[in-house]
Write a protein that holds these residues in place. Structure first.
Motif, PDB file in Angstrom:
ATOM      1  N   MET A  63      35.746  -5.886  51.255  1.00  0.00           N
ATOM      2  CA  MET A  63      35.017  -6.789  50.374  1.00  0.00           C
ATOM      3  C   MET A  63      35.220  -6.493  48.889  1.00  0.00           C
ATOM      4  O   MET A  63      34.588  -7.109  48.040  1.00  0.00           O
ATOM      5  N   LYS A  64      36.106  -5.518  48.609  1.00  0.00           N
ATOM      6  CA  LYS A  64      36.386  -5.145  47.212  1.00  0.00           C
ATOM      7  C   LYS A  64      35.106  -4.815  46.463  1.00  0.00           C
ATOM      8  O   LYS A  64      34.873  -5.255  45.335  1.00  0.00           O
ATOM      9  N   SER A  65      34.250  -4.001  47.098  1.00  0.00           N
ATOM     10  CA  SER A  65      32.941  -3.693  46.532  1.00  0.00           C
ATOM     11  C   SER A  65      32.628  -2.201  46.665  1.00  0.00           C
ATOM     12  O   SER A  65      32.013  -1.773  47.638  1.00  0.00           O
ATOM     13  N   PRO A  66      33.031  -1.381  45.693  1.00  0.00           N
ATOM     14  CA  PRO A  66      32.721   0.049  45.749  1.00  0.00           C
ATOM     15  C   PRO A  66      31.219   0.336  45.838  1.00  0.00           C
ATOM     16  O   PRO A  66      30.810   1.332  46.433  1.00  0.00           O
ATOM     17  N   SER A  67      30.407  -0.530  45.247  1.00  0.00           N
ATOM     18  CA  SER A  67      28.963  -0.286  45.221  1.00  0.00           C
ATOM     19  C   SER A  67      28.367  -0.249  46.629  1.00  0.00           C
ATOM     20  O   SER A  67      27.366   0.430  46.854  1.00  0.00           O
ATOM     21  N   LEU A  68      28.966  -0.955  47.574  1.00  0.00           N
ATOM     22  CA  LEU A  68      28.463  -0.922  48.944  1.00  0.00           C
ATOM     23  C   LEU A  68      28.594   0.484  49.530  1.00  0.00           C
ATOM     24  O   LEU A  68      27.676   0.992  50.185  1.00  0.00           O
ATOM     25  N   PHE A  69      29.720   1.124  49.291  1.00  0.00           N
ATOM     26  CA  PHE A  69      29.934   2.478  49.819  1.00  0.00           C
ATOM     27  C   PHE A  69      29.092   3.493  49.059  1.00  0.00           C
ATOM     28  O   PHE A  69      28.539   4.415  49.658  1.00  0.00           O
ATOM     29  N   MET A  70      28.948   3.328  47.749  1.00  0.00           N
ATOM     30  CA  MET A  70      28.123   4.248  46.964  1.00  0.00           C
ATOM     31  C   MET A  70      26.662   4.199  47.435  1.00  0.00           C
ATOM     32  O   MET A  70      26.002   5.232  47.566  1.00  0.00           O
ATOM     33  N   ASN A  71      26.167   2.997  47.678  1.00  0.00           N
ATOM     34  CA  ASN A  71      24.792   2.856  48.145  1.00  0.00           C
ATOM     35  C   ASN A  71      24.607   3.520  49.499  1.00  0.00           C
ATOM     36  O   ASN A  71      23.588   4.172  49.749  1.00  0.00           O
ATOM     37  N   TYR A  72      25.608   3.376  50.369  1.00  0.00           N
ATOM     38  CA  TYR A  72      25.535   4.011  51.689  1.00  0.00           C
ATOM     39  C   TYR A  72      25.485   5.529  51.558  1.00  0.00           C
ATOM     40  O   TYR A  72      24.693   6.193  52.244  1.00  0.00           O
ATOM     41  N   ILE A  73      26.316   6.092  50.688  1.00  0.00           N
ATOM     42  CA  ILE A  73      26.327   7.541  50.504  1.00  0.00           C
ATOM     43  C   ILE A  73      24.967   8.029  50.006  1.00  0.00           C
ATOM     44  O   ILE A  73      24.451   9.058  50.473  1.00  0.00           O
ATOM     45  N   SER A  74      24.363   7.299  49.077  1.00  0.00           N
ATOM     46  CA  SER A  74      23.032   7.663  48.583  1.00  0.00           C
ATOM     47  C   SER A  74      22.019   7.672  49.716  1.00  0.00           C
ATOM     48  O   SER A  74      21.199   8.600  49.839  1.00  0.00           O
ATOM     49  N   TRP A  75      22.067   6.628  50.546  1.00  0.00           N
ATOM     50  CA  TRP A  75      21.152   6.517  51.684  1.00  0.00           C
ATOM     51  C   TRP A  75      21.406   7.629  52.688  1.00  0.00           C
ATOM     52  O   TRP A  75      20.479   8.257  53.208  1.00  0.00           O
ATOM     53  N   LEU A  76      22.691   7.913  52.964  1.00  0.00           N
ATOM     54  CA  LEU A  76      23.058   8.902  53.973  1.00  0.00           C
ATOM     55  C   LEU A  76      22.618  10.303  53.570  1.00  0.00           C
ATOM     56  O   LEU A  76      22.147  11.082  54.412  1.00  0.00           O
ATOM     57  N   LYS A  77      22.761  10.649  52.298  1.00  0.00           N
ATOM     58  CA  LYS A  77      22.352  11.972  51.831  1.00  0.00           C
ATOM     59  C   LYS A  77      20.888  12.252  52.157  1.00  0.00           C
ATOM     60  O   LYS A  77      20.530  13.317  52.662  1.00  0.00           O
ATOM     61  N   VAL A  78      20.051  11.273  51.863  1.00  0.00           N
ATOM     62  CA  VAL A  78      18.615  11.438  52.099  1.00  0.00           C
ATOM     63  C   VAL A  78      18.329  11.512  53.593  1.00  0.00           C
ATOM     64  O   VAL A  78      17.545  12.349  54.061  1.00  0.00           O
ATOM     65  N   LEU A  79      18.964  10.652  54.372  1.00  0.00           N
ATOM     66  CA  LEU A  79      18.746  10.627  55.820  1.00  0.00           C
ATOM     67  C   LEU A  79      19.151  11.953  56.463  1.00  0.00           C
ATOM     68  O   LEU A  79      18.384  12.542  57.239  1.00  0.00           O
ATOM     69  N   LEU A  80      20.351  12.432  56.153  1.00  0.00           N
ATOM     70  CA  LEU A  80      20.863  13.646  56.790  1.00  0.00           C
ATOM     71  C   LEU A  80      20.051  14.882  56.415  1.00  0.00           C
ATOM     72  O   LEU A  80      19.931  15.819  57.213  1.00  0.00           O
ATOM     73  N   HIS A  81      19.484  14.882  55.217  1.00  0.00           N
ATOM     74  CA  HIS A  81      18.645  16.015  54.801  1.00  0.00           C
ATOM     75  C   HIS A  81      17.504  16.237  55.781  1.00  0.00           C
ATOM     76  O   HIS A  81      17.141  17.380  56.085  1.00  0.00           O
ATOM     77  N   GLY A  82      16.956  15.137  56.294  1.00  0.00           N
ATOM     78  CA  GLY A  82      15.860  15.243  57.255  1.00  0.00           C
ATOM     79  C   GLY A  82      16.300  15.793  58.598  1.00  0.00           C
ATOM     80  O   GLY A  82      15.464  16.220  59.400  1.00  0.00           O
ATOM     81  N   TYR A  83      17.596  15.783  58.860  1.00  0.00           N
ATOM     82  CA  TYR A  83      18.147  16.320  60.112  1.00  0.00           C
ATOM     83  C   TYR A  83      18.815  17.678  59.905  1.00  0.00           C
ATOM     84  O   TYR A  83      19.627  18.105  60.717  1.00  0.00           O
ATOM     85  N   ARG A  84      18.496  18.337  58.793  1.00  0.00           N
ATOM     86  CA  ARG A  84      19.028  19.661  58.477  1.00  0.00           C
ATOM     87  C   ARG A  84      20.548  19.660  58.299  1.00  0.00           C
ATOM     88  O   ARG A  84      21.229  20.652  58.579  1.00  0.00           O
TER      89      ARG A  84
END
Length: 364
Positions: free
Chosen positions: A64-85
């Protein structure tokens, strides 16, 4: 033997995502043998699933030629994975394993573009994230939204319903309840699950309870009247997050539209048949998961390819379109709205353009 090149780099990566996820999992477990002790026998399965999600989001962003989609996912993933150690270092090792696997085995003339997007994600891992609650006492119906959420988290559906009925009987506008209670609380429930404060069963219960309460409210606002325009509303693919599109359909109904809410898991050919059968003026398509955006594009192409449906106006919505406010143009829609109120306004203006013989696109 060179891999077969099919379409764009994003399309090819989507088709090969599972194979690369398996490669990455093997690489990460070789580099981090302690993962077996840390996460047990199911850890490898989870690692592959997480890698598959990351590769799928990466592929969709490139497509989709949209870097912001992947950046937003990485931000979300960091927080999610922190809760799973899962540490930030664990995530970086995973992303570098993806990069190594792609550099070695991804055969496409635009491979460098994929690597560039991935590098942006790797850099983004090291940025700080803030998690702010959606619940604000001073906002419209803020205190009532907190009370409603508390009822749901205590599994008190009857109490939650009674709170909403009390507001309606005291002349609180139904649209305010939808936006400032139901929508806000759904956002907050998603945040609480992401940071690990509630589990997936609690998230499912809260969502199902709100869907049930919404259904019970129809007698409070549905009225017979002239229905000039017709809307078909649906989610794409196997999208399960359908409460947003359901609320949108209700807003159209409140404004006198005749709506046909099809929900999730509707095959494309059935959706096209519904457009014709209901003589839809507008179709609203929702995608919550970023890796479903290409399905929106595919569906729109099918709608435009059929003589019987090509002139229906198409609006899109959902999280990916809120992240990238130009994305609606790339999937071929006529318009985009960040919320239900604007969706009704944009759809009405699109139909008016149709009635006048004009065909320009409109944005939200």
């Amino acid at each position: 033997m060179a891999l077969q090149r099919e379409g764009t780099a994003g399309q090819q990566l989507i088709s090969q995502a599972d194979r690369f996820a398996e490669k990455v999992t093997q690489m990460q477990y070789r580099q981090q043998p302690d993962l077996i002790q840390r996460f047990g026998p199911n850890g490898r399965i989870r690692t592959k699933q997480d890698s598959l999600y990351t590769i799928s989001y990466l592929a969709e962003s490139v497509l989709m030629k949209s870097p912001s989609l992947f950046m937003n996912y990485i931000s979300w993933l960091k927080v999610l994975l922190h809760g799973y150690r899962v540490s930030e270092q664990d995530l970086l090792i995973n992303l570098y394993a993806i990069k190594k696997a792609l550099q070695k085995s991804f055969d496409h003339p635009h491979k460098s573009n994929v690597i560039d997007y991935l590098d942006m994600g790797i850099h983004h891992v090291q940025t700080s994230e803030s998690q702010t609650s959606y619940m604000v006492d001073t906002s419209l119906l803020g205190k009532e939204a907190k009370q409603y959420l508390d009822c749901l988290l205590r599994t008190e559906r009857k109490e939650a319903y009674a709170l909403i009925v009390h507001l309606l009987e005291n002349d609180t506008p139904i649209k305010d309840i939808y936006i400032h209670i139901f929508q806000t609380v759904q956002y907050e429930i998603g945040r609480l699950w992401q940071i690990g404060d509630i589990n997936i069963a609690q998230e499912h219960f809260c969502t199902a309870a709100t869907q049930s309460i919404i259904s019970r409210l129809y007698p409070y606002w549905i009225s017979a009247g002239e229905e000039r325009y017709r809307l078909v509303a649906a989610c794409v693919g196997e999208e399960q997050h359908e409460i947003g599109i359901r609320m949108l359909a209700d807003f159209f109904e409140m404004e006198g539209w005749n709506t046909y809410y099809l929900g999730a898991n509707v095959p494309d050919h059935s959706l096209l048949q519904s457009i014709v059968h209901h003589q839809a003026d507008v179709i609203a398509i929702s995608a919550t998961m970023t890796f479903h955006v290409h399905l929106v594009q595919d569906l729109i192409e099918k709608i435009r390819a059929e003589e019987s449906t090509r002139y229906v106006k198409i609006i899109v919505g959902g999280l990916p379109f809120n992240i990238d406010r130009e994305l609606w143009k790339r999937v071929g829609a006529d318009g985009f709205a960040p919320d239900a109120n604007e969706a009704v306004e944009i759809a009405t203006s699109l139909v008016a353009l149709n009635d006048s013989g004009s065909q320009p696109s409109v944005k939200g």
